[in-house]
Design a protein around this motif. Structure first.
Motif, short mmCIF file in Angstrom:
data_model
loop_
_atom_site.label_atom_id
_atom_site.label_comp_id
_atom_site.label_asym_id
_atom_site.label_seq_id
_atom_site.Cartn_x
_atom_site.Cartn_y
_atom_site.Cartn_z
N UNK A 90 -55.47 51.03 -69.31
CA UNK A 90 -54.04 50.98 -69.57
C UNK A 90 -53.23 51.03 -68.29
N UNK A 91 -53.67 51.86 -67.35
CA UNK A 91 -52.98 51.95 -66.06
C UNK A 91 -53.10 50.64 -65.29
N UNK A 92 -54.26 50.01 -65.35
CA UNK A 92 -54.46 48.74 -64.66
C UNK A 92 -53.53 47.67 -65.23
N UNK A 93 -53.42 47.63 -66.54
CA UNK A 93 -52.52 46.66 -67.16
C UNK A 93 -51.08 46.93 -66.76
N UNK A 134 -48.03 37.45 -62.95
CA UNK A 134 -47.65 36.55 -64.03
C UNK A 134 -48.70 36.53 -65.14
N UNK A 135 -49.92 36.87 -64.78
CA UNK A 135 -51.02 37.07 -65.72
C UNK A 135 -51.78 38.30 -65.26
N UNK A 136 -52.24 39.11 -66.21
CA UNK A 136 -53.02 40.31 -65.88
C UNK A 136 -54.35 40.22 -66.60
N UNK A 137 -55.44 40.41 -65.85
CA UNK A 137 -56.78 40.35 -66.43
C UNK A 137 -57.49 41.67 -66.18
N UNK A 196 -51.78 49.10 -77.24
CA UNK A 196 -50.50 49.68 -76.79
C UNK A 196 -50.14 49.21 -75.39
N UNK A 197 -51.13 49.21 -74.49
CA UNK A 197 -50.88 48.79 -73.11
C UNK A 197 -50.55 47.31 -73.04
N UNK A 198 -51.23 46.50 -73.83
CA UNK A 198 -50.96 45.06 -73.86
C UNK A 198 -49.55 44.79 -74.35
N UNK A 199 -49.16 45.49 -75.42
CA UNK A 199 -47.82 45.28 -75.99
C UNK A 199 -46.72 45.65 -75.00
N UNK A 243 -56.19 42.81 -80.47
CA UNK A 243 -55.33 43.79 -79.81
C UNK A 243 -54.09 43.15 -79.17
N UNK A 244 -54.01 41.84 -79.21
CA UNK A 244 -52.83 41.16 -78.70
C UNK A 244 -52.98 40.45 -77.38
N UNK A 245 -54.18 40.44 -76.79
CA UNK A 245 -54.33 39.71 -75.54
C UNK A 245 -54.12 38.23 -75.80
N UNK A 246 -53.71 37.53 -74.75
CA UNK A 246 -53.35 36.13 -74.87
C UNK A 246 -54.48 35.19 -74.47
N UNK A 247 -55.68 35.72 -74.34
CA UNK A 247 -56.81 34.88 -74.00
C UNK A 247 -57.86 35.64 -73.23
N UNK A 248 -58.75 34.88 -72.56
CA UNK A 248 -59.90 35.49 -71.90
C UNK A 248 -60.24 34.76 -70.61
#
Length: 257
Positions: free
Chosen positions: A161-164, A173-176, A188-191, A221-226
């Motif tokens: 969560x901290x990394x996100x 602009x993108x977080x992986x 929660x962190x993604x949202x 969980x809501x991520x936008x991809x992989x």
């Protein structure tokens, strides 16, 4: 920032509005990995499949970017470190955003690890490279792992969560990031992140079906991809593995499964 927004949008132009990024930058850190000995076939194959981006180091981008389909975004990795160095989690800038643009980049990637004695250097590198990339209109994908001397469990939910959060706070602009052990905290962190979050594939798994299950959990969980690399190019049938991951990310209709 108009250039950044236009290029970023291309990652999510698929009907699913998700991004599937194939990562092929592991040769710098791990050397002669099986599956990366001959990259041209894999790069040519992705043009007929729903892959939105491919991550390459600058030398490989310079050599092979012309083999990547025009609708697949070339993401040039700006940072590197090897498995032989001490500490192994150190990443240094080895390419500038300007050089990345010259070798064909549509976006850039920066890897940083938090929770270690060298995180200040990696954070400083990220800050300067991110600013330079945005000046050139290039989106920045931050790959952020909890990794190093202060980290006991790299999949600790609070650390992921901290990394996100850090990626969002620092202007990526993108977080992986990896998928944590607790999907609810991940959601929660993604949202709460202002930037789209992608889940990292991680090391090659013996149980590929379980990997696909975990990937689907991340998407729920809501991520936008992989961003997936080793679980594809080290698979006994990389093209089939790529299609199976694409089917999870975009839905089976995306590849006619």
């Amino acid at each position: 920032m108009i250039g950044v927004m236009r290029r970023l949008k291309r990652f999510f132009n698929s009907p699913s509005r998700r991004a599937f990024v194939l990562t092929l930058d592991h040769g710098a850190s791990d050397g002669m990995l099986p599956g990366l000995m001959h990259m041209t076939r894999l790069l040519e194959e992705i043009g007929t499949r729903p892959v939105q981006g491919v991550v390459l180091n600058r030398g490989m981008a310079r050599a092979y970017a012309t083999k990547v389909a025009s609708d697949v975004q070339v993401v040039v990795q700006l940072s590197a470190g090897t498995k032989h160095g001490l500490p192994t989690y150190m990443k240094s800038l080895v390419c500038s955003p300007g050089e990345a643009l010259r070798v064909g980049a549509d976006a850039v990637c920066i890897h940083l690890n938090i929770g270690n004695d060298l995180e200040d250097r990696m954070l400083a590198d990220f800050g300067s490279a991110c600013e330079d990339a945005h000046q050139l209109g290039l989106p920045v994908m931050a790959v952020i792992y909890p990794r190093g001397g202060q980290i006991v469990n790299e999949r600790d939910p609070s650390l992921i969560g901290h990394a996100i959060r850090m990626g969002g706070e620092l202007g990526a602009d993108l977080v992986c990031t990896p998928l944590p052990l607790d999907p609810r905290s991940f959601a929660d962190a993604v949202e709460a992140c202002p930037a789209p979050v992608l889940v990292a594939g991680g090391p090659a798994r013996q149980d590929f079906e379980q990997f696909l299950v975990e990937l689907n959990v991340a998407l729920e969980c809501g991520v936008m991809g992989a961003c997936v690399g080793r679980n594809i190019f080290q698979h006994p049938d990389p093209i089939r593995a790529l299609e199976m991951v694409a089917a999870v990310v975009h839905g089976p209709d995306a590849i006619g499964c």
